[in-house]
Design a protein around this motif. Structure first.
Motif, PDB file in Angstrom:
ATOM      1  N   ILE A 179       6.978  -2.023  16.570  1.00 31.91           N
ATOM      2  CA  ILE A 179       8.433  -1.823  16.608  1.00 31.91           C
ATOM      3  C   ILE A 179       9.148  -3.062  16.078  1.00 31.91           C
ATOM      4  CG2 ILE A 179      10.374  -1.656  18.230  1.00 31.91           C
ATOM      5  CD1 ILE A 179       8.681   0.429  19.738  1.00 31.91           C
ATOM      6  N   GLU A 180       8.639  -4.230  16.445  1.00 26.15           N
ATOM      7  CA  GLU A 180       9.241  -5.476  15.964  1.00 26.15           C
ATOM      8  C   GLU A 180       9.147  -5.571  14.435  1.00 26.15           C
ATOM      9  OE1 GLU A 180      10.878  -7.636  18.172  1.00 26.15           O
ATOM     10  OE2 GLU A 180      10.520  -5.743  19.210  1.00 26.15           O
ATOM     11  N   ALA A 181       7.968  -5.223  13.924  1.00 21.46           N
ATOM     12  CA  ALA A 181       7.762  -5.321  12.476  1.00 21.46           C
ATOM     13  C   ALA A 181       8.717  -4.381  11.749  1.00 21.46           C
ATOM     14  CB  ALA A 181       6.316  -4.983  12.133  1.00 21.46           C
TER      15      ALA A 181
ATOM     16  N   TYR B  34      -9.115  -5.767  18.705  1.00 26.78           N
ATOM     17  CA  TYR B  34      -7.649  -5.873  18.730  1.00 26.78           C
ATOM     18  C   TYR B  34      -7.051  -4.477  18.573  1.00 26.78           C
ATOM     19  CZ  TYR B  34      -2.916  -7.368  17.539  1.00 26.78           C
ATOM     20  OH  TYR B  34      -1.561  -7.546  17.520  1.00 26.78           O
ATOM     21  N   GLN B  35      -6.122  -4.132  19.442  1.00 27.15           N
ATOM     22  CA  GLN B  35      -5.522  -2.790  19.410  1.00 27.15           C
ATOM     23  C   GLN B  35      -4.372  -2.743  18.407  1.00 27.15           C
ATOM     24  OE1 GLN B  35      -5.235   0.528  19.362  1.00 27.15           O
ATOM     25  NE2 GLN B  35      -6.190   0.497  21.392  1.00 27.15           N
ATOM     26  N   ALA B  36      -4.568  -2.008  17.327  1.00 28.13           N
ATOM     27  CA  ALA B  36      -3.529  -1.965  16.286  1.00 28.13           C
ATOM     28  C   ALA B  36      -2.966  -0.564  16.097  1.00 28.13           C
ATOM     29  CB  ALA B  36      -4.088  -2.495  14.965  1.00 28.13           C
ATOM     30  N   THR B  37      -3.178   0.308  17.062  1.00 27.30           N
ATOM     31  CA  THR B  37      -2.588   1.650  16.978  1.00 27.30           C
ATOM     32  C   THR B  37      -1.077   1.531  17.168  1.00 27.30           C
ATOM     33  OG1 THR B  37      -4.612   2.611  17.856  1.00 27.30           O
ATOM     34  CG2 THR B  37      -2.601   3.942  18.060  1.00 27.30           C
ATOM     35  N   PRO B  38      -0.294   2.090  16.262  1.00 29.60           N
ATOM     36  CA  PRO B  38       1.161   1.863  16.337  1.00 29.60           C
ATOM     37  C   PRO B  38       1.779   2.259  17.674  1.00 29.60           C
ATOM     38  CG  PRO B  38       0.594   3.373  14.514  1.00 29.60           C
ATOM     39  CD  PRO B  38      -0.694   2.890  15.099  1.00 29.60           C
ATOM     40  N   GLU B  39       1.271   3.322  18.274  1.00 34.62           N
ATOM     41  CA  GLU B  39       1.840   3.763  19.543  1.00 34.62           C
ATOM     42  C   GLU B  39       1.466   2.830  20.691  1.00 34.62           C
ATOM     43  OE1 GLU B  39       0.213   5.575  17.414  1.00 34.62           O
ATOM     44  OE2 GLU B  39       1.603   7.164  16.796  1.00 34.62           O
ATOM     45  N   LEU B  40       0.403   2.028  20.486  1.00 30.80           N
ATOM     46  CA  LEU B  40      -0.119   1.215  21.585  1.00 30.80           C
ATOM     47  C   LEU B  40       0.141  -0.277  21.420  1.00 30.80           C
ATOM     48  CD1 LEU B  40      -3.615   2.942  22.065  1.00 30.80           C
ATOM     49  CD2 LEU B  40      -1.403   3.605  23.007  1.00 30.80           C
TER      50      LEU B  40
ATOM     51  N   THR C  16       0.839  -1.201   0.000  1.00 33.41           N
ATOM     52  CA  THR C  16       0.000   0.000   0.000  1.00 33.41           C
ATOM     53  C   THR C  16       0.876   1.255   0.000  1.00 33.41           C
ATOM     54  OG1 THR C  16      -0.330   0.406   2.375  1.00 33.41           O
ATOM     55  CG2 THR C  16      -1.731  -1.275   1.364  1.00 33.41           C
ATOM     56  N   ASN C  17       2.105   1.101  -0.430  1.00 33.43           N
ATOM     57  CA  ASN C  17       3.040   2.209  -0.633  1.00 33.43           C
ATOM     58  C   ASN C  17       3.549   2.900   0.619  1.00 33.43           C
ATOM     59  OD1 ASN C  17       0.596   2.492  -2.855  1.00 33.43           O
ATOM     60  ND2 ASN C  17       2.619   2.131  -3.707  1.00 33.43           N
ATOM     61  N   SER C  18       3.606   2.150   1.734  1.00 31.22           N
ATOM     62  CA  SER C  18       4.306   2.718   2.880  1.00 31.22           C
ATOM     63  C   SER C  18       4.895   1.612   3.754  1.00 31.22           C
ATOM     64  CB  SER C  18       3.394   3.605   3.726  1.00 31.22           C
ATOM     65  OG  SER C  18       2.757   2.838   4.737  1.00 31.22           O
ATOM     66  N   PHE C  19       5.829   2.043   4.619  1.00 33.96           N
ATOM     67  CA  PHE C  19       6.511   1.110   5.530  1.00 33.96           C
ATOM     68  C   PHE C  19       5.553   0.438   6.504  1.00 33.96           C
ATOM     69  CE2 PHE C  19       7.054   3.468   9.696  1.00 33.96           C
ATOM     70  CZ  PHE C  19       6.209   4.505   9.386  1.00 33.96           C
ATOM     71  N   ARG C  20       4.359   1.009   6.697  1.00 31.66           N
ATOM     72  CA  ARG C  20       3.425   0.471   7.676  1.00 31.66           C
ATOM     73  C   ARG C  20       2.875  -0.897   7.292  1.00 31.66           C
ATOM     74  NH1 ARG C  20       4.402   2.903  12.498  1.00 31.66           N
ATOM     75  NH2 ARG C  20       3.562   5.017  12.634  1.00 31.66           N
ATOM     76  N   ASP C  21       3.072  -1.311   6.038  1.00 35.17           N
ATOM     77  CA  ASP C  21       2.587  -2.635   5.645  1.00 35.17           C
ATOM     78  C   ASP C  21       3.262  -3.740   6.456  1.00 35.17           C
ATOM     79  OD1 ASP C  21       0.751  -1.700   3.807  1.00 35.17           O
ATOM     80  OD2 ASP C  21       2.201  -1.677   2.166  1.00 35.17           O
ATOM     81  N   ARG C  22       4.496  -3.497   6.853  1.00 32.79           N
ATOM     82  CA  ARG C  22       5.180  -4.489   7.697  1.00 32.79           C
ATOM     83  C   ARG C  22       4.411  -4.681   9.000  1.00 32.79           C
ATOM     84  NH1 ARG C  22      10.820  -4.779   5.976  1.00 32.79           N
ATOM     85  NH2 ARG C  22      11.124  -3.235   4.348  1.00 32.79           N
ATOM     86  N   SER C  23       4.013  -3.540   9.606  1.00 35.57           N
ATOM     87  CA  SER C  23       3.300  -3.584  10.879  1.00 35.57           C
ATOM     88  C   SER C  23       1.925  -4.214  10.710  1.00 35.57           C
ATOM     89  CB  SER C  23       3.127  -2.179  11.452  1.00 35.57           C
ATOM     90  OG  SER C  23       4.366  -1.527  11.479  1.00 35.57           O
ATOM     91  N   ALA C  24       1.230  -3.823   9.637  1.00 32.53           N
ATOM     92  CA  ALA C  24      -0.114  -4.370   9.416  1.00 32.53           C
ATOM     93  C   ALA C  24      -0.029  -5.887   9.236  1.00 32.53           C
ATOM     94  CB  ALA C  24      -0.750  -3.722   8.201  1.00 32.53           C
ATOM     95  N   ALA C  25       0.973  -6.362   8.498  1.00 32.89           N
ATOM     96  CA  ALA C  25       1.128  -7.802   8.280  1.00 32.89           C
ATOM     97  C   ALA C  25       1.286  -8.533   9.616  1.00 32.89           C
ATOM     98  CB  ALA C  25       2.329  -8.078   7.378  1.00 32.89           C
ATOM     99  N   LEU C  26       2.153  -7.995  10.471  1.00 29.45           N
ATOM    100  CA  LEU C  26       2.421  -8.679  11.740  1.00 29.45           C
ATOM    101  C   LEU C  26       1.222  -8.594  12.693  1.00 29.45           C
ATOM    102  CD1 LEU C  26       4.687 -10.268  13.127  1.00 29.45           C
ATOM    103  CD2 LEU C  26       5.426  -8.153  14.215  1.00 29.45           C
ATOM    104  N   MET C  27       0.584  -7.429  12.766  1.00 36.04           N
ATOM    105  CA  MET C  27      -0.536  -7.288  13.705  1.00 36.04           C
ATOM    106  C   MET C  27      -1.753  -8.081  13.258  1.00 36.04           C
ATOM    107  SD  MET C  27      -0.429  -3.446  15.264  1.00 36.04           S
ATOM    108  CE  MET C  27      -0.472  -2.536  13.747  1.00 36.04           C
TER     109      MET C  27
END
Ligand SMILES: [Zn+2]
Length: 464
Positions: free
Chosen positions: A201-203, A190-196, A97-108
């Motif tokens: 961070i792991e992703a 499920y809490q998927a807010t990056p700060e929370l 989806t054109n940003s680094f956050r896809d790593r986090s979304a995949a893991l969460m």
């Protein structure tokens, strides 16, 4: 086995469900993997996010759209402009989806599936919401997104098309986060807010793993800071590589904020007073009360790094510079890293031979302000001095073909002949004129395209 450890009192807790705050002292929690046992493990499999699976907290499901494994471009033209040798851009715009956050979304989303959640919630400035919405869509999970009033249109469009349930709350993401925290508790989402969610961070630490595999550990790593979690993720990744015995050094981390909204830098420099305005066009890093500032400061201090505040004009001009020199359309938050690099080189802090990586977090196509300013710019082509000499040359050639010396004479000999040739070269490169040899002279001639440009300029002048 990973544990969650408090960065303040060092208490450890069960890794799931992910919790971000220490119930004993309120400090932030982070994952700690078993470095001793992982030392013998190798990275294995295809060059993508999941290559580092063993080095992440344990996940059974694998929610994926093909994230990670992004290119690390060597930015040669940019480097030569800055008079340094080794500049690299880690291009996270190349994720699904054109940003680094896809790593986090995949893991969460994988983790939410492991724990049988049917719905997730996140507060977001944009990128994470877009990512999460896409991954939830693919795995049939309901995605609730809380956005502030100021959010980039392109990111909102992504959330809409991926069918997220969107709620607007607050002016900036700070208020949205409070809302998401309450909602997750009340509704059991499920809490998927990056700060929370410390899995973020792991992703994101896998960005450091990838850079290390691509070009080794750089001397400097420049990252923009909103909440402060991203710079810490990258730092954590590099530190782990050292703890795992794979790397023998770590980079110095540079954290960048917009000058009008730089709470982490203020805190670091001991300024108590927050700025009045606190607004920036780089919406992805518009965060007034950064929840992870403690982590960002830790990354900068531990790495003997730097913090830089960059004015919005410099962010925008860097935005154009990397697009023109390197073919990368970055979101303004990440162009800020280029502006910071420029300053650090000017100040002699980064030396000529040092290796620098700038993190390009997401695509500029998502950023409303940039798109608006570019469309405005298109409307105003034809004004400005430099254009007007080119315009005069086009008019001379629209009457009849001509050679350099003659064109120079017709321009009234007001400029040097090399300057005229420079304009002729540029016009030719853009396909507005062509050249040919006649009677041992180089003649120039207007093209169809050049004629059309002249017509367009004439029409514009009627409007002005
Ligand atoms: Zn604690």
């Amino acid at each position: 086995m990973a544990v969650l450890r408090c960065i303040r009192c060092s208490s450890t807790f069960e890794p799931y469900p992910p919790n971000y705050k220490c119930p004993r002292c309120g400090g932030l929690l982070e994952y700690e993997i078993d470095y001793e046992n992982l030392k013998k493990e190798k990275f294995s499999g295809k060059f993508d996010f999941w290559r580092y699976r063993k080095f992440l907290p344990k996940i059974r499901n694998k929610a994926t759209l093909g994230e990670g494994g992004t290119p690390l471009h060597r930015a040669e033209r940019l480097a030569s402009r800055l008079k340094v040798r080794n500049v690299y851009l880690k291009d996270e715009t190349r994720n699904p989806t054109n940003s680094f956050r896809d790593r986090s979304a995949a893991l969460m989303v994988s983790n939410a599936m492991d724990m049988n959640y049917q719905a997730v919630v996140c507060a977001t400035n944009g990128n994470l919401g877009a990512s999460l919405a896409a991954y939830c869509a693919k795995y049939g999970i309901v995605c609730h997104v809380i956005v502030p009033k100021l959010v980039d249109m392109g990111k909102l469009a992504q959330m809409l098309i991926y069918d997220a349930i969107i709620e607007e709350h607050g002016e900036t993401v700070d208020e949205s986060i409070e809302k998401a925290e309450k909602l997750a508790e009340e509704a059991g989402w499920y809490q998927a807010t990056p700060e929370l969610n410390p899995l973020v961070i792991e992703a994101q630490k896998t960005i450091a793993y990838e850079i290390f595999e691509q070009e080794g550990t750089p001397d400097w790593m420049i990252v923009s800071m909103g909440s402060g979690g991203t710079i810490y993720s990258i730092w954590k990744g590099f530190k782990e590589l050292q703890l795992l015995g794979k790397a023998d050094s770590t980079p110095r981390m540079v954290g960048v904020q917009a000058q009008n909204c730089s709470p982490i830098i203020d805190k670091l420099e001991g300024k108590v007073k927050r700025q009045k305005k606190n607004l920036t066009h780089a919406l992805a890093i518009l965060v007034r009360k950064p929840l992870q500032e403690e982590l960002a400061i830790k990354a900068i201090k531990e790495s003997n790094g730097k913090a830089m505040a960059i004015p919005d004009q410099e962010i925008i001009s860097a935005e154009h510079e990397i697009a023109r020199l390197e073919g990368i359309f970055a979101e303004p938050a990440s162009s800020a890293t280029i502006a910071a690099l420029k300053k650090l080189v000017d100040e002699g802090i980064i030396e000529k031979n040092e290796r620098v990586v700038c993190l390009i977090t997401g695509s500029g196509l998502k950023a409303t302000d940039i798109l608006q300013s570019l469309t405005k710019k298109r409307k105003t082509v034809g004004i400005g001095l430099e254009i007007s000499t080119k315009e005069r040359i086009l008019r001379i050639l629209s009457e009849r073909e001509s050679y350099g010396y003659e064109i120079w004479k017709k321009l009234g000999k007001t400029m040097t002949r090399p300057a005229v040739y420079q304009h002729l070269n540029e016009l030719e490169q853009r396909g507005l004129i062509t050249s040919f040899i006649k009677k041992k002279r180089k003649f120039f001639k207007i093209t169809r395209r050049g004629e059309r440009v002249l017509e367009a300029i004439n029409e514009l002048k009627i409007l002005l």
